[in-house]
Write a protein that holds these residues in place. Structure first.
Motif, PDB file in Angstrom:
ATOM      1  N   LEU A 113      44.466  43.044  47.525  1.00  0.00           N
ATOM      2  CA  LEU A 113      44.489  41.576  47.497  1.00  0.00           C
ATOM      3  C   LEU A 113      43.379  41.027  46.610  1.00  0.00           C
ATOM      4  CD1 LEU A 113      45.747  38.951  48.432  1.00  0.00           C
ATOM      5  CD2 LEU A 113      44.351  39.084  50.504  1.00  0.00           C
ATOM      6  N   VAL A 114      42.184  41.572  46.719  1.00  0.00           N
ATOM      7  CA  VAL A 114      41.063  41.097  45.892  1.00  0.00           C
ATOM      8  C   VAL A 114      41.365  41.328  44.405  1.00  0.00           C
ATOM      9  CG1 VAL A 114      38.644  41.528  45.290  1.00  0.00           C
ATOM     10  CG2 VAL A 114      39.310  41.296  47.687  1.00  0.00           C
ATOM     11  N   VAL A 115      41.907  42.491  44.069  1.00  0.00           N
ATOM     12  CA  VAL A 115      42.247  42.775  42.667  1.00  0.00           C
ATOM     13  C   VAL A 115      43.302  41.787  42.174  1.00  0.00           C
ATOM     14  CG1 VAL A 115      43.361  44.457  41.125  1.00  0.00           C
ATOM     15  CG2 VAL A 115      41.570  45.196  42.714  1.00  0.00           C
ATOM     16  N   PHE A 116      44.346  41.563  42.958  1.00  0.00           N
ATOM     17  CA  PHE A 116      45.390  40.615  42.567  1.00  0.00           C
ATOM     18  C   PHE A 116      44.820  39.207  42.387  1.00  0.00           C
ATOM     19  CE2 PHE A 116      49.354  42.951  44.438  1.00  0.00           C
ATOM     20  CZ  PHE A 116      49.191  43.952  43.505  1.00  0.00           C
ATOM     21  N   LEU A 117      43.933  38.798  43.278  1.00  0.00           N
ATOM     22  CA  LEU A 117      43.348  37.457  43.191  1.00  0.00           C
ATOM     23  C   LEU A 117      42.433  37.328  41.972  1.00  0.00           C
ATOM     24  CD1 LEU A 117      42.596  36.711  46.940  1.00  0.00           C
ATOM     25  CD2 LEU A 117      44.418  35.746  45.519  1.00  0.00           C
ATOM     26  N   ARG A 118      41.706  38.388  41.650  1.00  0.00           N
ATOM     27  CA  ARG A 118      40.851  38.364  40.447  1.00  0.00           C
ATOM     28  C   ARG A 118      41.702  38.276  39.186  1.00  0.00           C
ATOM     29  NH1 ARG A 118      36.344  36.745  39.941  1.00  0.00           N
ATOM     30  NH2 ARG A 118      35.725  38.279  38.445  1.00  0.00           N
ATOM     31  N   ILE A 119      42.827  38.984  39.169  1.00  0.00           N
ATOM     32  CA  ILE A 119      43.717  38.953  38.011  1.00  0.00           C
ATOM     33  C   ILE A 119      44.361  37.569  37.875  1.00  0.00           C
ATOM     34  CG2 ILE A 119      45.910  39.834  37.098  1.00  0.00           C
ATOM     35  CD1 ILE A 119      45.117  42.572  38.330  1.00  0.00           C
ATOM     36  N   SER A 120      44.763  36.976  38.994  1.00  0.00           N
ATOM     37  CA  SER A 120      45.508  35.716  38.959  1.00  0.00           C
ATOM     38  C   SER A 120      44.625  34.494  38.707  1.00  0.00           C
ATOM     39  CB  SER A 120      46.292  35.521  40.253  1.00  0.00           C
ATOM     40  OG  SER A 120      45.415  35.346  41.338  1.00  0.00           O
ATOM     41  N   GLY A 129      53.421  45.488  51.428  1.00  0.00           N
ATOM     42  CA  GLY A 129      52.430  44.422  51.499  1.00  0.00           C
ATOM     43  C   GLY A 129      51.918  44.035  50.130  1.00  0.00           C
ATOM     44  N   ALA A 130      51.661  45.040  49.279  1.00  0.00           N
ATOM     45  CA  ALA A 130      51.200  44.757  47.916  1.00  0.00           C
ATOM     46  C   ALA A 130      52.261  43.987  47.145  1.00  0.00           C
ATOM     47  CB  ALA A 130      50.858  46.059  47.201  1.00  0.00           C
ATOM     48  N   LEU A 131      53.518  44.349  47.326  1.00  0.00           N
ATOM     49  CA  LEU A 131      54.598  43.614  46.671  1.00  0.00           C
ATOM     50  C   LEU A 131      54.659  42.173  47.193  1.00  0.00           C
ATOM     51  CD1 LEU A 131      57.017  43.483  44.771  1.00  0.00           C
ATOM     52  CD2 LEU A 131      58.442  44.310  46.671  1.00  0.00           C
ATOM     53  N   ALA A 132      54.461  41.982  48.482  1.00  0.00           N
ATOM     54  CA  ALA A 132      54.455  40.631  49.053  1.00  0.00           C
ATOM     55  C   ALA A 132      53.291  39.810  48.487  1.00  0.00           C
ATOM     56  CB  ALA A 132      54.365  40.704  50.582  1.00  0.00           C
ATOM     57  N   PHE A 133      52.097  40.414  48.372  1.00  0.00           N
ATOM     58  CA  PHE A 133      50.962  39.718  47.745  1.00  0.00           C
ATOM     59  C   PHE A 133      51.327  39.294  46.322  1.00  0.00           C
ATOM     60  CE2 PHE A 133      47.805  42.562  50.272  1.00  0.00           C
ATOM     61  CZ  PHE A 133      47.852  41.707  51.357  1.00  0.00           C
ATOM     62  N   ALA A 134      51.859  40.242  45.554  1.00  0.00           N
ATOM     63  CA  ALA A 134      52.211  39.965  44.157  1.00  0.00           C
ATOM     64  C   ALA A 134      53.275  38.874  44.068  1.00  0.00           C
ATOM     65  CB  ALA A 134      52.692  41.240  43.472  1.00  0.00           C
ATOM     66  N   LEU A 135      54.249  38.913  44.937  1.00  0.00           N
ATOM     67  CA  LEU A 135      55.302  37.901  44.930  1.00  0.00           C
ATOM     68  C   LEU A 135      54.739  36.514  45.215  1.00  0.00           C
ATOM     69  CD1 LEU A 135      58.307  37.146  44.808  1.00  0.00           C
ATOM     70  CD2 LEU A 135      58.420  37.624  47.264  1.00  0.00           C
ATOM     71  N   LEU A 136      53.927  36.391  46.257  1.00  0.00           N
ATOM     72  CA  LEU A 136      53.330  35.089  46.596  1.00  0.00           C
ATOM     73  C   LEU A 136      52.455  34.563  45.454  1.00  0.00           C
ATOM     74  CD1 LEU A 136      52.385  35.727  50.324  1.00  0.00           C
ATOM     75  CD2 LEU A 136      54.045  34.049  49.485  1.00  0.00           C
ATOM     76  N   ILE A 137      51.650  35.444  44.880  1.00  0.00           N
ATOM     77  CA  ILE A 137      50.759  35.033  43.793  1.00  0.00           C
ATOM     78  C   ILE A 137      51.568  34.641  42.561  1.00  0.00           C
ATOM     79  CG2 ILE A 137      49.015  35.881  42.177  1.00  0.00           C
ATOM     80  CD1 ILE A 137      47.848  37.479  44.612  1.00  0.00           C
ATOM     81  N   CYS A 138      52.612  35.384  42.259  1.00  0.00           N
ATOM     82  CA  CYS A 138      53.456  35.047  41.102  1.00  0.00           C
ATOM     83  C   CYS A 138      54.184  33.720  41.315  1.00  0.00           C
ATOM     84  CB  CYS A 138      54.459  36.157  40.825  1.00  0.00           C
ATOM     85  SG  CYS A 138      53.714  37.614  40.075  1.00  0.00           S
ATOM     86  N   LEU A 139      54.723  33.508  42.509  1.00  0.00           N
ATOM     87  CA  LEU A 139      55.388  32.235  42.794  1.00  0.00           C
ATOM     88  C   LEU A 139      54.421  31.069  42.686  1.00  0.00           C
ATOM     89  CD1 LEU A 139      57.715  33.220  45.771  1.00  0.00           C
ATOM     90  CD2 LEU A 139      58.390  32.651  43.429  1.00  0.00           C
ATOM     91  N   GLN A 140      53.194  31.259  43.191  1.00  0.00           N
ATOM     92  CA  GLN A 140      52.192  30.195  43.086  1.00  0.00           C
ATOM     93  C   GLN A 140      51.865  29.928  41.627  1.00  0.00           C
ATOM     94  OE1 GLN A 140      48.815  29.938  42.150  1.00  0.00           O
ATOM     95  NE2 GLN A 140      48.514  27.935  43.070  1.00  0.00           N
ATOM     96  N   PHE A 141      51.769  30.986  40.829  1.00  0.00           N
ATOM     97  CA  PHE A 141      51.494  30.834  39.401  1.00  0.00           C
ATOM     98  C   PHE A 141      52.625  30.070  38.714  1.00  0.00           C
ATOM     99  CE2 PHE A 141      51.959  32.165  35.007  1.00  0.00           C
ATOM    100  CZ  PHE A 141      50.697  31.893  34.503  1.00  0.00           C
ATOM    101  N   VAL A 142      53.861  30.440  38.990  1.00  0.00           N
ATOM    102  CA  VAL A 142      55.013  29.782  38.363  1.00  0.00           C
ATOM    103  C   VAL A 142      55.052  28.299  38.733  1.00  0.00           C
ATOM    104  CG1 VAL A 142      57.554  29.653  38.398  1.00  0.00           C
ATOM    105  CG2 VAL A 142      56.412  31.857  38.118  1.00  0.00           C
ATOM    106  N   VAL A 143      54.847  27.995  39.995  1.00  0.00           N
ATOM    107  CA  VAL A 143      54.885  26.589  40.421  1.00  0.00           C
ATOM    108  C   VAL A 143      53.734  25.805  39.805  1.00  0.00           C
ATOM    109  CG1 VAL A 143      54.687  25.035  42.405  1.00  0.00           C
ATOM    110  CG2 VAL A 143      56.193  27.013  42.518  1.00  0.00           C
ATOM    111  N   SER A 144      52.513  26.354  39.818  1.00  0.00           N
ATOM    112  CA  SER A 144      51.386  25.612  39.243  1.00  0.00           C
ATOM    113  C   SER A 144      51.524  25.488  37.729  1.00  0.00           C
ATOM    114  CB  SER A 144      50.046  26.248  39.624  1.00  0.00           C
ATOM    115  OG  SER A 144      49.941  27.553  39.119  1.00  0.00           O
ATOM    116  N   TRP A 145      52.006  26.526  37.050  1.00  0.00           N
ATOM    117  CA  TRP A 145      52.236  26.475  35.602  1.00  0.00           C
ATOM    118  C   TRP A 145      53.280  25.416  35.283  1.00  0.00           C
ATOM    119  CZ3 TRP A 145      56.358  27.368  32.296  1.00  0.00           C
ATOM    120  CH2 TRP A 145      56.037  27.576  30.957  1.00  0.00           C
TER     121      TRP A 145
END
Length: 183
Positions: free
Chosen positions: A27-34, A71-87
């Motif tokens: 989760l920390v790695v995904f959040l740092r990347i995003s 769980g990692a896929l769920a983290f990535a999915l949520l982060i990607c959806l948030q990115f798409v909506v904010s973008w």
């Protein structure tokens, strides 16, 4: 039966420890990347994503039915959806309004806006509390109170130059929408 509620074995504790550390690191790695925007609480949508990430982390930690990869896929999915909506929100006003709503003026030039209060389901007492929190003792000293898209109140004092540009885009009296209206 009660023994299982208190202690179900060393293997379950070891699984929680290993999966917990790995899920946390993932989760920390995904959040740092995003980027920082992922965990901001700028509006209700951002708050929902933050809560969903926490809920997903708890599920991965405590449920034997959810593997770390899921769980990692769920983290990535949520982060990607948030990115798409904010973008998309930055680029399309209709997406921004759909995802975040619009700020709403509740008080203007010391006067309550009853229709806006009803629409927002906010009482005059709640607006007065926001004014007091801003250190202002009289509503007549307030240019506007705005209910922001994240649910917080902004108390705007009258500007010295008469420019109300911070109120541009706020739903309220027509004059407040003009950035150089002279208010």
């Amino acid at each position: 039966m009660i023994d299982q509620m208190l202690f179900s074995g060393w293997d379950s504790l070891l699984r929680t420890l290993i999966v917990g550390v790995l899920a946390y690191v993932t989760l920390v790695v995904f959040l740092r990347i995003s980027g920082k925007r992922t965990l901001s609480k700028m509006n209700a949508f951002d708050l929902i994503v933050t809560i969903a990430l926490g809920s997903t982390l708890a599920t991965v930690l405590l449920s034997r039915d959810v593997a770390l990869a899921e769980g990692a896929l769920a983290f990535a999915l949520l982060i990607c959806l948030q990115f798409v909506v904010s973008w998309s929100s930055v680029r399309a006003r209709w997406v921004r309004r759909l995802a975040t709503g619009e700020p709403l003026m509740l008080l203007y030039s010391g006067e309550f806006l009853p229709e806006a209060l009803r629409k927002a389901r906010v009482t005059e007492d709640e607006v007065r509390a926001a004014v007091r929190s801003a250190g202002i003792d009289s509503l007549t000293k307030v240019h506007a109170v705005v209910l922001e898209t994240d649910g917080s109140f902004s108390v705007v004092r009258p500007g010295e130059d008469g420019n109300a540009s911070s109120l541009a885009g706020v739903v309220g009296p027509q004059l407040a929408r003009e950035p150089t209206s002279g208010l």
